[in-house]
Scaffold this active site. Structure first.
Site, mmCIF file in Angstrom:
data_model
loop_
_atom_site.group_PDB
_atom_site.id
_atom_site.type_symbol
_atom_site.label_atom_id
_atom_site.label_comp_id
_atom_site.label_asym_id
_atom_site.label_seq_id
_atom_site.Cartn_x
_atom_site.Cartn_y
_atom_site.Cartn_z
ATOM 1 N N LYS A 70 0.833 -1.201 0.000
ATOM 2 C CA LYS A 70 0.000 0.000 0.000
ATOM 3 C C LYS A 70 0.870 1.254 0.000
ATOM 4 O O LYS A 70 1.895 1.316 0.695
ATOM 5 C CB LYS A 70 -0.914 -0.036 1.227
ATOM 6 C CG LYS A 70 -1.965 1.059 1.289
ATOM 7 C CD LYS A 70 -2.852 0.836 2.504
ATOM 8 C CE LYS A 70 -3.917 1.907 2.669
ATOM 9 N NZ LYS A 70 -4.781 1.663 3.852
ATOM 10 N N SER A 150 -9.489 1.626 3.259
ATOM 11 C CA SER A 150 -8.685 2.402 2.324
ATOM 12 C C SER A 150 -7.650 1.579 1.561
ATOM 13 O O SER A 150 -7.014 2.077 0.637
ATOM 14 C CB SER A 150 -7.976 3.527 3.082
ATOM 15 O OG SER A 150 -7.067 3.007 4.044
ATOM 16 N N SER A 174 -9.970 -0.778 7.178
ATOM 17 C CA SER A 174 -9.284 -0.514 5.910
ATOM 18 C C SER A 174 -8.619 -1.731 5.288
ATOM 19 O O SER A 174 -8.249 -1.696 4.116
ATOM 20 C CB SER A 174 -8.258 0.607 6.088
ATOM 21 O OG SER A 174 -8.914 1.845 6.247
#
Length: 484
Positions: A70, A150, A174
């Site tokens: 990420k 996210s 997330s």
């Protein structure tokens, strides 16, 4: 709970759980080019590592396994942007300790994944998976439906076969939400099991990185490499004492005599979803589990306390992170970020604002923060998960992770449905595992497993036991719009 937790062994096949098929980095890069950069244009990957970083080195437990990370986790060979144009050139030359551990274990870091900008902590009515750097990530199961966030790009990339696995981060949902809506295993460890150093922060109380994979075995294998104490992150001081081999016993675990606490109110009222959930519970019963119904409703003060904590900790954390960058960024603190976004409003603020940033800038009362922190830990932990485990004498709490994916809508933002109980684990800092339990109209849905602090191995084992007993048929991503 009063009795010791024991997982029966030897009642299922004694071979280890299989890990996902391992392909070469070059194969994954071709797939990224075919369906991320063009074709379905999933927009999951925002950067690919330089060729010299893609060589397979060593013979560690992750040797040759290709991972994506990420884009709020620092890697030495690519910028770390958190999705913001303010950090588009943020090449620190540093590996976050968790990345260094993965490389040491033999993993190949293929690239960086898109995310909800600033991990969805900037403003109201955002669309999960959108960032100014990477655009809108799509859900491979239905390109017009949300990938949640996210850790949107991490989930979408693994679901679409663009990497063996990926690393996401979670403050509240997330990792587990995108895992659920994209048919993956997502594991949020106990806060403090994995280092947060050189990870763009939101909340020092709740932030953690974790694996997003296609099986519980893969998640455990990754956690072995990632977990451990880091002198630069005080929250991890006890991590080494709570780091077993998370893969041990997964291939022969049984659910016999495991007591499963069912958070029935958190299953929601969508009939197709509750049918799936009841089928998952029936699978666990057939595997020997004892299912215990729990009537529970979280205290309504919990959400307000959590938001106060995150506002306060974000301001302090982001100021420290930006101020410590080896190369100055256009913004050196939260006030600078707000000013940058206003100056670049056409690119940054078209779809939604920065109300959360602005509120964080003025959330400075240490007494209010201390009260919110104490209240949150009590309501989510002591009087929440801990109390439920003890009162009902159960080993784990379960609920659907979230609803099926909703349509992407950059104008009105996300349409979250009130399903799931993951916020309890997020706020308490306890482990939370989401495992696929089937689909609703072709849209994946996961089941959550949660337990107490440092119960990571137990949660993974019970999740693996369910995974082996699951009767639902899992489908492959369609790579087209849902309505087609």
């Amino acid at each position: 709970m009063n009795r010791p937790f024991i997982l029966a062994l030897g009642l299922l096949a004694a071979s280890p759980l299989p890990v996902a098929a391992q392909e070469t980095p070059e194969t994954y890069l071709k797939r990224i080019e075919a369906i991320d950069d063009s074709g379905a244009a999933i927009h999951a990957v925002v950067a690919v590592a330089p060729s010299e970083s893609l060589a397979i080195k060593g013979k560690g437990p992750l040797a040759g396994r290709a991972l994506l990370v990420k884009d709020n986790i620092e890697t030495r060979d690519m910028p770390t942007t958190a999705g913001s144009l303010a950090l588009k050139d943020n090449a620190t030359g540093r590996d976050a300790p968790l990345v260094a551990k993965l490389r040491k274990a033999g993993a190949v870091i293929l690239g960086k994944t898109n995310l909800s900008e600033w991990a969805n902590f900037r403003g109201e009515h955002s669309s999960s998976g959108w960032s100014a750097v990477g655009g809108q990530t799509k859900n491979p199961y239905a390109l017009d439906r949300s990938p949640c966030g996210s850790s949107s790009g991490s989930g979408a990339a693994v679901a679409a076969g663009m990497a063996w696995a990926a690393i996401g981060t979670e403050t509240d949902g997330s990792i587990t939400c995108p895992a659920s809506v994209m048919g993956l295993v997502g594991f949020k460890p106990t806060v403090g099991l994995v280092s947060r150093t050189y990870v763009v922060p939101i909340s020092s109380s709740q932030d953690t990185a974790g694996p997003m994979t296609t099986s519980v075995a893969d998640a455990a294998l990754l956690l072995n490499a990632m977990a451990g104490s880091d002198p630069a992150d005080p929250a991890t001081a006890d991590a080494d004492r709570h780091k077993p081999d998370f893969t041990v016993g997964l291939g022969r675990v049984s659910l016999k005599a495991v007591r499963v606490g069912v958070l029935r109110r958190q299953a929601g009222h969508m009939s197709a979803l509750t049918v799936l959930f009841d089928a998952a519970l029936a699978d666990m019963k057939r595997a020997g589990a004892q299912v215990v119904e729990i009537d529970f409703e979280p205290d309504e003060r919990l959400g307000e306390a959590e938001f106060t904590i995150m506002l306060h900790e974000f301001r302090l954390g982001i100021d420290a992170y930006l101020g410590d960058l080896p190369r100055p960024a256009p913004a050196r603190d939260l006030a600078g970020l707000i000013a940058f976004n206003k100056a670049h409003a056409a690119e940054e603020l078209r779809w939604y604002g920065q109300q959360t940033f602005e509120k964080a800038l003025t959330t400075t009362d240490p007494a209010a923060y201390a009260k919110a922190r104490a209240d949150a830990q009590r309501l989510a932990g002591t009087e929440g998960i801990d109390a439920l485990l003890r009162k009902y004498d159960v080993d784990v709490l379960v609920a659907p992770t979230t609803s099926p994916a909703w349509p992407i809508d950059p104008v009105l933002g996300d349409n979250f449905v009130d399903v799931g109980a993951g916020s309890l684990a997020a706020i308490a800092g306890y482990p939370h595992l989401s495992v696929p339990m089937g689909t609703v109209e072709g849209l994946p849905v996961g089941i959550s497993f949660m337990a107490g602090k440092w119960d990571d191995a137990k949660v993974l084992r019970i999740g693996a036991g369910y995974e082996r007993s699951r009767s639902a048929t899992l489908t492959a991503p369609a790579l087209r719009n849902w309505a087609q």
